[in-house]
Scaffold this active site. Structure first.
Site, PDB file in Angstrom:
ATOM      1  N   GLU A 156       0.492  47.048 -64.827  1.00  0.00           N
ATOM      2  CA  GLU A 156       1.667  46.245 -64.460  1.00  0.00           C
ATOM      3  C   GLU A 156       2.576  45.937 -65.636  1.00  0.00           C
ATOM      4  O   GLU A 156       2.767  44.780 -66.015  1.00  0.00           O
ATOM      5  CB  GLU A 156       1.215  44.948 -63.784  1.00  0.00           C
ATOM      6  CG  GLU A 156       0.558  45.175 -62.449  1.00  0.00           C
ATOM      7  CD  GLU A 156       0.320  43.881 -61.656  1.00  0.00           C
ATOM      8  OE1 GLU A 156       0.593  42.791 -62.175  1.00  0.00           O
ATOM      9  OE2 GLU A 156      -0.129  43.986 -60.505  1.00  0.00           O
ATOM     10  N   GLU A 353      -4.993  47.670 -56.970  1.00  0.00           N
ATOM     11  CA  GLU A 353      -5.254  46.247 -56.723  1.00  0.00           C
ATOM     12  C   GLU A 353      -4.663  45.841 -55.387  1.00  0.00           C
ATOM     13  O   GLU A 353      -3.526  46.200 -55.077  1.00  0.00           O
ATOM     14  CB  GLU A 353      -4.583  45.338 -57.775  1.00  0.00           C
ATOM     15  CG  GLU A 353      -5.228  45.324 -59.128  1.00  0.00           C
ATOM     16  CD  GLU A 353      -4.520  44.379 -60.105  1.00  0.00           C
ATOM     17  OE1 GLU A 353      -3.871  43.407 -59.667  1.00  0.00           O
ATOM     18  OE2 GLU A 353      -4.621  44.638 -61.310  1.00  0.00           O
TER      19      GLU A 353
HETATM   20  C1  FCB Z   1      -1.986  41.110 -60.782  1.00  0.00           C
HETATM   21  C2  FCB Z   1      -2.726  41.299 -62.086  1.00  0.00           C
HETATM   22  C3  FCB Z   1      -4.181  40.913 -62.009  1.00  0.00           C
HETATM   23  C4  FCB Z   1      -4.396  39.682 -61.163  1.00  0.00           C
HETATM   24  C5  FCB Z   1      -3.709  39.805 -59.833  1.00  0.00           C
HETATM   25  C6  FCB Z   1      -3.921  38.631 -58.908  1.00  0.00           C
HETATM   26  O1  FCB Z   1      -0.624  40.939 -61.050  1.00  0.00           O
HETATM   27  O2  FCB Z   1      -2.676  42.654 -62.472  1.00  0.00           O
HETATM   28  O3  FCB Z   1      -4.670  40.760 -63.317  1.00  0.00           O
HETATM   29  O4  FCB Z   1      -4.014  38.552 -61.856  1.00  0.00           O
HETATM   30  O5  FCB Z   1      -2.341  39.986 -60.031  1.00  0.00           O
END
Ligand code: FCB
Length: 448
Positions: A156, A353
């Site tokens: 990210e 994620e």
């Molecule tokens: C993302 C991050 C991760 C975590 C999630 C909830 O933005 O990559 O580390 O904090 O959110």
């Protein structure tokens, strides 16, 4: 029941080093920008820090058991750059344990915990940091490349740039506004240089993890549509276009990164190196309007966007998690089909994620942690992935954020994303109902 995922589809779980490891000074580890940031009063909810975090550094063997016994194929974790600077002993043990448990390690090289000494030299605003990341990658490949074959470069870059360099909500908390754009370019360059190092080191697969989300205009008003377009350029496309088509989305961004002509062309050649998979982190869509004169936007969102920008985020109307994030599973299908339409050469996607924070209570008299809302969230989002596959997007895997409750950056420990509950006093781990649900789902998908 679920639609059947394609054969070979990989289920996984994700974590990151700073959020779980603790052991802030073990092995002579020097501070990262997050150690510095969390030590500053007022940066993290309740003044919490991650010097111990959930003590994964000492409890990794138990944590790997919780991951492996769910039957996942892949485990995505990250390396702490400042820890690696003083040796890879911990990661040798961790990787060996993951492999012995029959799980594929898919580590991220950089998940936001820059060594403080590099920040002191300018951090991601300094072009040289990209080369430093390439050198650090070479060290990882040399020490672990015999066992780690699948790699994610950076996590990210957009969120790191926006919250850490444009705003002040995350480390290093610079607050540079649009002046933060060089930090975006230097991370992208670091990504490209790391890909070269990983290829030379014989990696089996290489990808990146970018956060993506649909940006919805608040209305049909052309000003709202233009504002949403600019916001999408700055958050989504500034980080995907250079990688997936070798260019920046607009002139404002090109002017902001401060590199031009032949140098820019050379950098983009490095950044656009082909990938084996493209990691997408998805949480919620964003709604944007053109700022209305006289309207007070303070407190509208969890972060305050400075005045004077040509766009204003406004809340999406939807049910929310306990973190206040909008629950919109169709947004995941939407962003996946958008990526497919925008990039003719999009590599296979892995959802690196996806997950939700609910403030789950610890185990009750029955010894269980009941988290029905997390199960409903994950269920709906997996169906959204299946819809995207149905629509022709190639998606090869899905990783839940997170394997285990952890330090949620500036929000501290209230926000629980884990499939495994962690007691804040004793650090005892308890599998939540969602853990059992995920295990059964993986078993059913893998059997048939
Ligand atoms: C993302 C991050 C991760 C975590 C999630 C909830 O933005 O990559 O580390 O904090 O959110």
């Amino acid at each position: 029941m679920y639609p059947q995922f394609p054969p070979g589809f990989r289920f996984g779980m994700s974590t990151s080093a700073y959020q779980i490891e603790g052991a802030a000074d073990a092995d002579g580890k020097k501070p990262s920008i997050w150690d510095t940031f969390t030590a500053r009063p007022g940066t993290v909810r309740h003044g919490e820090h991650a010097r111990v975090a959930i003590d994964h550094y000492h409890r990794y063997a138990e944590d790997v058991r919780h991951i492996a016994e769910a039957g996942v194929h892949d485990y995505r974790f990250s390396f702490s750059w400042p820890r690696v600077q003083s040796g890879t002993g911990f990661y040798d043990r961790l990787v060996d344990t993951i492999l012995a448990a029959g799980v594929r390690p898919v580590p991220t090289i950089y998940h936001w915990d820059l060594p403080q000494e590099l920040e002191d030299a300018g951090g991601w605003m300094n072009r040289d940091t990209a080369q430093r990341l390439a050198d650090y990658t070479a060290m990882l490949v040399e020490r672990l490349g015999d066992r780690v074959r699948d790699w994610i470069t950076l996590n990210e870059m957009s969120v790191h740039t926006l919250y850490g360099y444009a705003l002040t909500d995350h480390a290093p908390g610079r607050g540079l506004g649009l002046g933060a754009l060089p930090a975006a370019h230097h991370q992208l360059l670091a990504h490209g240089l790391a890909v070269q190092v990983l290829r030379a080191g014989g990696a089996r697969s290489v990808g990146v993890a970018n956060q993506h989300f649909p940006v919805l205009p608040a209305g049909d008003d052309p000003d709202d549509v233009a504002a949403a377009g600019l916001f999408a350029d700055l958050t989504n496309w500034t980080f995907a276009d250079p990688i997936l088509r070798g260019e920046y989305p607009n002139e404002l961004v090109v002017a902001g990164i401060g590199v031009d002509g032949a140098q820019l062309a050379r950098d983009l050649e490095v950044i656009r190196a082909p990938l084996d998979f493209y990691g997408v982190n998805y949480y919620e869509p964003t709604m944007i309007e053109a700022p209305r004169a006289g309207k007070d936007y303070a407190g509208v969102l969890e972060v305050d966007i400075p005045d004077g920008l040509p766009f204003s985020p406004v809340p999406v109307k939807a049910e929310r998690t306990d973190f206040g994030w909008a629950i919109v599973p169709s947004g995941l299908t939407g962003i996946l089909t958008t990526l497919r339409d925008r990039y003719p050469h999009l590599p296979p996607v892995v959802i690196t994620e996806n997950g939700a924070s609910f403030h789950d209570a610890g185990p009750g008299p029955d010894g269980r942690v009941h988290d029905p809302r997390r199960i409903a969230f994950l269920d709906a989002h997996l169906r959204a992935v299946a819809d995207a596959i149905e629509a022709g997007v190639r998606v090869d895997g899905y990783y839940v954020w997170s394997a285990i409750d952890n330090f949620e950056w500036a929000a501290g420990y209230d926000e629980r994303f884990g499939l495994v509950h962690v007691d804040r006093e004793t650090l005892a781990r308890t599998r939540k109902d969602s853990w059992y649900w995920y295990r059964d789902l993986i078993a059913a998908q893998t059997r048939s």
